[in-house]
Write a protein that holds these residues in place. Structure first.
Motif, PDB file in Angstrom:
ATOM      1  N   GLY A  32     -10.338  -3.967  -2.238  1.00 45.78           N
ATOM      2  CA  GLY A  32     -11.575  -3.265  -2.562  1.00 45.78           C
ATOM      3  C   GLY A  32     -11.390  -1.829  -3.010  1.00 45.78           C
ATOM      4  O   GLY A  32     -12.344  -1.186  -3.434  1.00 45.78           O
ATOM      5  N   THR A  33     -10.173  -1.306  -2.924  1.00 44.85           N
ATOM      6  CA  THR A  33      -9.914   0.064  -3.366  1.00 44.85           C
ATOM      7  C   THR A  33     -10.001   0.106  -4.894  1.00 44.85           C
ATOM      8  O   THR A  33      -9.426  -0.746  -5.564  1.00 44.85           O
ATOM      9  N   PRO A  34     -10.725   1.080  -5.437  1.00 38.61           N
ATOM     10  CA  PRO A  34     -10.836   1.156  -6.900  1.00 38.61           C
ATOM     11  C   PRO A  34      -9.471   1.306  -7.566  1.00 38.61           C
ATOM     12  O   PRO A  34      -8.643   2.121  -7.146  1.00 38.61           O
ATOM     13  N   ARG A  35      -9.240   0.502  -8.586  1.00 35.88           N
ATOM     14  CA  ARG A  35      -7.983   0.525  -9.341  1.00 35.88           C
ATOM     15  C   ARG A  35      -7.698   1.932  -9.867  1.00 35.88           C
ATOM     16  O   ARG A  35      -6.557   2.404  -9.825  1.00 35.88           O
ATOM     17  N   GLN A  53      -2.446  -6.395  -7.362  1.00 32.05           N
ATOM     18  CA  GLN A  53      -3.564  -7.302  -7.645  1.00 32.05           C
ATOM     19  C   GLN A  53      -3.150  -8.757  -7.424  1.00 32.05           C
ATOM     20  O   GLN A  53      -3.884  -9.529  -6.807  1.00 32.05           O
ATOM     21  N   SER A  62      -9.221  -8.681  -3.998  1.00 35.24           N
ATOM     22  CA  SER A  62      -8.871  -7.983  -5.229  1.00 35.24           C
ATOM     23  C   SER A  62      -9.092  -6.487  -5.051  1.00 35.24           C
ATOM     24  O   SER A  62      -9.684  -6.031  -4.070  1.00 35.24           O
ATOM     25  N   LEU A  63      -8.615  -5.743  -6.031  1.00 31.87           N
ATOM     26  CA  LEU A  63      -8.885  -4.315  -6.071  1.00 31.87           C
ATOM     27  C   LEU A  63     -10.331  -4.120  -6.487  1.00 31.87           C
ATOM     28  O   LEU A  63     -10.948  -5.008  -7.060  1.00 31.87           O
ATOM     29  N   GLY A  64     -10.856  -2.942  -6.204  1.00 32.42           N
ATOM     30  CA  GLY A  64     -12.250  -2.657  -6.547  1.00 32.42           C
ATOM     31  C   GLY A  64     -12.422  -2.300  -7.992  1.00 32.42           C
ATOM     32  O   GLY A  64     -11.508  -2.146  -8.736  1.00 32.42           O
TER      33      GLY A  64
END
Length: 64
Positions: A32-35, A53, A62-64
């Motif tokens: 969930g952390t923004p790419r 990812q 997935s990533l945020g």
């Protein structure tokens, strides 16, 4: 390649160091952390982000 949520995937020393300094020590913490946030860390490039990812996708995350 199977990854654990309790460790970081093999992404290279500079990227691992950058994530550790930023407080990320497990794959679970990256979900969930923004790419873009991770991409701003020195040493974390497109290759490392792709590996992260892929590792997250193995756990339906997935990533945020």
């Amino acid at each position: 390649m199977s990854s654990s949520l309790d460790t970081l995937p093999k992404i290279g020393a500079p990227a691992t160091r950058a994530l550790n300094i930023a407080g990320y020590t497990t794959l679970r913490q990256l979900a969930g952390t923004p790419r873009a946030e991770l991409a701003r860390l020195h040493g974390v490039g497109p290759k490392a982000l792709g590996i992260i990812q892929s590792a997250l996708e193995q756990h339906n995350l997935s990533l945020g």
